[in-house]
Design a protein around this motif. Sequence first.
Motif, short mmCIF file in Angstrom:
data_model
loop_
_atom_site.label_atom_id
_atom_site.label_comp_id
_atom_site.label_asym_id
_atom_site.label_seq_id
_atom_site.Cartn_x
_atom_site.Cartn_y
_atom_site.Cartn_z
N GLN A 193 0.84 -1.19 0.00
CA GLN A 193 0.00 0.00 0.00
C GLN A 193 0.88 1.24 0.00
O GLN A 193 1.85 1.32 0.75
CB GLN A 193 -0.90 -0.01 1.24
CG GLN A 193 -1.76 1.23 1.39
CD GLN A 193 -2.65 1.18 2.62
OE1 GLN A 193 -3.06 0.11 3.05
NE2 GLN A 193 -2.95 2.34 3.20
N VAL A 194 0.52 2.22 -0.81
CA VAL A 194 1.30 3.45 -0.90
C VAL A 194 0.44 4.60 -0.37
O VAL A 194 -0.54 5.00 -0.99
CB VAL A 194 1.75 3.74 -2.34
CG1 VAL A 194 2.55 5.04 -2.40
CG2 VAL A 194 2.58 2.58 -2.88
N GLY A 195 0.81 5.10 0.79
CA GLY A 195 0.03 6.15 1.43
C GLY A 195 -0.78 5.61 2.59
O GLY A 195 -0.90 4.39 2.78
N ALA A 196 -1.34 6.54 3.37
CA ALA A 196 -2.04 6.15 4.59
C ALA A 196 -3.55 6.15 4.45
O ALA A 196 -4.24 5.66 5.35
CB ALA A 196 -1.62 7.09 5.73
N ALA A 197 -4.08 6.68 3.37
CA ALA A 197 -5.53 6.70 3.20
C ALA A 197 -6.06 5.27 3.09
O ALA A 197 -5.40 4.39 2.52
CB ALA A 197 -5.89 7.50 1.96
N ALA A 200 -6.04 3.90 -0.36
CA ALA A 200 -4.80 4.10 -1.11
C ALA A 200 -4.51 2.88 -1.98
O ALA A 200 -4.80 1.74 -1.61
CB ALA A 200 -3.64 4.34 -0.14
N GLY A 201 -3.89 3.14 -3.12
CA GLY A 201 -3.54 2.07 -4.03
C GLY A 201 -2.28 1.35 -3.60
O GLY A 201 -1.68 1.65 -2.55
N GLU A 202 -1.87 0.36 -4.40
CA GLU A 202 -0.67 -0.43 -4.11
C GLU A 202 0.30 -0.32 -5.28
O GLU A 202 -0.10 -0.03 -6.41
CB GLU A 202 -1.05 -1.88 -3.86
CG GLU A 202 -1.94 -2.06 -2.65
CD GLU A 202 -2.29 -3.52 -2.37
OE1 GLU A 202 -1.67 -4.40 -3.03
OE2 GLU A 202 -3.17 -3.77 -1.53
N ASN A 203 1.57 -0.56 -5.00
CA ASN A 203 2.58 -0.40 -6.04
C ASN A 203 2.87 -1.66 -6.85
O ASN A 203 3.54 -1.59 -7.88
CB ASN A 203 3.89 0.12 -5.43
CG ASN A 203 4.48 -0.81 -4.39
OD1 ASN A 203 4.09 -1.97 -4.28
ND2 ASN A 203 5.44 -0.31 -3.61
N GLY A 204 2.38 -2.81 -6.41
CA GLY A 204 2.59 -4.03 -7.16
C GLY A 204 4.03 -4.52 -7.20
O GLY A 204 4.37 -5.44 -7.95
N ARG A 205 4.88 -3.94 -6.39
CA ARG A 205 6.29 -4.30 -6.37
C ARG A 205 6.57 -5.25 -5.21
O ARG A 205 6.32 -4.90 -4.06
CB ARG A 205 7.14 -3.05 -6.23
CG ARG A 205 8.65 -3.31 -6.16
CD ARG A 205 9.40 -2.03 -5.91
NE ARG A 205 10.84 -2.27 -5.84
CZ ARG A 205 11.74 -1.32 -5.52
NH1 ARG A 205 11.34 -0.09 -5.27
NH2 ARG A 205 13.02 -1.62 -5.46
N PRO A 206 7.09 -6.45 -5.46
CA PRO A 206 7.41 -7.36 -4.35
C PRO A 206 8.38 -6.72 -3.36
O PRO A 206 9.29 -5.98 -3.75
CB PRO A 206 8.05 -8.56 -5.05
CG PRO A 206 7.50 -8.52 -6.44
CD PRO A 206 7.37 -7.05 -6.77
N HIS A 207 8.16 -7.01 -2.09
CA HIS A 207 9.03 -6.47 -1.04
C HIS A 207 9.30 -7.58 -0.03
O HIS A 207 8.39 -8.34 0.34
CB HIS A 207 8.38 -5.29 -0.32
CG HIS A 207 9.24 -4.76 0.79
ND1 HIS A 207 10.23 -3.84 0.60
CD2 HIS A 207 9.25 -5.06 2.12
CE1 HIS A 207 10.84 -3.59 1.76
NE2 HIS A 207 10.24 -4.31 2.70
N GLY A 208 10.53 -7.68 0.44
CA GLY A 208 10.81 -8.70 1.44
C GLY A 208 12.23 -8.68 1.95
O GLY A 208 13.01 -7.77 1.64
N GLY A 209 12.54 -9.71 2.72
CA GLY A 209 13.85 -9.86 3.31
C GLY A 209 13.73 -10.45 4.70
O GLY A 209 12.67 -10.36 5.33
N PHE A 210 14.79 -11.09 5.17
CA PHE A 210 14.80 -11.59 6.53
C PHE A 210 16.25 -11.72 6.99
O PHE A 210 17.19 -11.62 6.20
CB PHE A 210 14.07 -12.94 6.63
CG PHE A 210 14.75 -14.10 5.94
CD1 PHE A 210 15.60 -14.94 6.64
CD2 PHE A 210 14.53 -14.35 4.60
CE1 PHE A 210 16.23 -16.01 6.01
CE2 PHE A 210 15.14 -15.42 3.95
CZ PHE A 210 16.00 -16.25 4.66
N TYR A 211 16.39 -11.91 8.29
CA TYR A 211 17.71 -12.07 8.90
C TYR A 211 17.92 -13.55 9.21
O TYR A 211 17.09 -14.18 9.87
CB TYR A 211 17.81 -11.24 10.19
CG TYR A 211 17.41 -9.81 10.00
CD1 TYR A 211 18.28 -8.88 9.42
CD2 TYR A 211 16.13 -9.36 10.36
CE1 TYR A 211 17.90 -7.57 9.23
CE2 TYR A 211 15.74 -8.05 10.17
CZ TYR A 211 16.62 -7.15 9.59
OH TYR A 211 16.24 -5.86 9.39
N THR A 212 19.02 -14.11 8.73
CA THR A 212 19.37 -15.47 9.11
C THR A 212 19.76 -15.49 10.59
O THR A 212 20.01 -14.44 11.20
CB THR A 212 20.55 -16.00 8.28
OG1 THR A 212 21.73 -15.26 8.63
CG2 THR A 212 20.28 -15.86 6.78
#
Length: 539
Positions: A193-197, A200-212
């Motif tokens: 989600q992009v924005g706080a409304a 609000a729409g979404e950017n469709g871009r995958p996001h992630g990551g983690f700590y081993t």
Amino acid sequence: MLIPRPVDLRSGDGELVLDRATTLSADEELIAVLTWFRSALYPATGLPLRETARGTIHLGIDGGLGTEAFRLEVAPTGATVTGGGPAGVFYGCQALLQLLPPAVFRRGLVPGQRWAVPAVVVDDEPRFGWRGVMLDVSRHFMPKHDVLRFIDLMAVHRLNTLHWHLTDDQGWRVEIKRYPRLTEVGSWRHGTQVGAARDAGENGRPHGGFYTQDDIREIVAYAAERFVTVVPEIETPGHVQAALKAYPELGVLQEPLEVWTRWGINPNVLNLEESTVQFFLGVLDEVLELFPSPFIGIGGDECPRDQWRADPRTQERMRELGITREADCQTWFVRRLDDHLTAAGRRAFGWDEILEGDLAPGATVASWRGMAGAVAAARRGHDVIACPDDMVYLDYRQSELPNEPIPVSIPLTVEDVYRFEPVPAELSAQEARHVLGGQANIWTEHADNPRTVDYLVFPRLCAVAEALWSPAAARDFADFSARLEHHLTRLDALGVEYRHADGPRPWQERPGVPGRPSTREQRAAHIAELVANIAATDA
């Protein structure tokens, strides 16, 4: 001159000039601090800083001081830093660094700079033992090197507790070897989600990551060398959709869900099966191995009860457990985790919603919905960490300016944050002893990179650091502002992209991305509704 403001500072005559003849020494138990101190001085100065039997700058232990207290004495012939323990000596070294030209914080050689420290005597100790920051890496992942940098910035300001928010609906960030899917599929989402409304729409871009687990051990060790304790948080029994993506059987619906791409309160919660409890006890067992902190966060906030109310199996389970109210389902789940941690010699740490049920004696409460939770917890004999949203939520907007990026909730200026007082006035002296300290909270729904975290956090975190370290009677915003003006040159040298007093720079703005600002009256009404359950429980 110094931030945080010391208990006592007396100026002397002259200055100590550091040059190629300057040497260092330390008592045997301070070799690690000495090694760090040399590594902090060398990059910008290029000085050899050889170790001798009695150096120009000597680090020592004074058993008559508190563990985190220090005395810094600088004369033209040399300097001594003494502390009640290694932490106190470390903080004394941080003070000495601040007395040098701000360029000392640069990571490369600064040619032509004269490295002089004014003659002073500083006697100092912190007001509170818990001086913290909550960093949310679940909503937006922060790479390891940026977490290490954040810890360095905490240490500069003598903050000693990193409350690390590692799991939520939007991502699971810590490797758990017995449940590999938590990170294999639960650590990334399809979009954001992009924005706080709310619409609000979404950017469709995958996001992630983690700590081993190796990453975690490295970060915890790095923090410990800087006298920062890392307190992990594993959210339960709400804010769990990333875990439900990995293991749907944990949820009430027991059906596949995606890692959530939205912000706000998610209706999907854990079920009450014994197998689900055992799953999270297994998670906590691995967390205990990774984090030596006495405190382990178990969340407990913003847990909707609608699914429990509507689900026949949950209602049957409630009858099996002798539970008559859906509110007590959360209490039962939290208490199971709490008991497990207590048996392991640790202390459960949760948001003030956990006060709506029965807690083990050692449970510690983070009071975020104003200070009502702090008052209720202290009066029940529980220790408290004060982090009221209307004072120290550093993701909240910083002014009424129309170009504040993604403006959320009420404006919190540096001056507003500087007024933060962790001990509620209505507590007795005995009750006030339960206030261990406080922390600022930085949620990252709208901070998708470390530059934005810098903008939201600084210089407001400087004000929080002073509120938690310095004597309450010494609070003086005009004096702080004068010292902060110079301190900003240190932040410049450290590469911190802080918010300037006159507003965001063009690249710090987010034009066209909606926020959700509110007035203090709207916020007060909302919080009053949220804390009603605490009052009902106390009654």
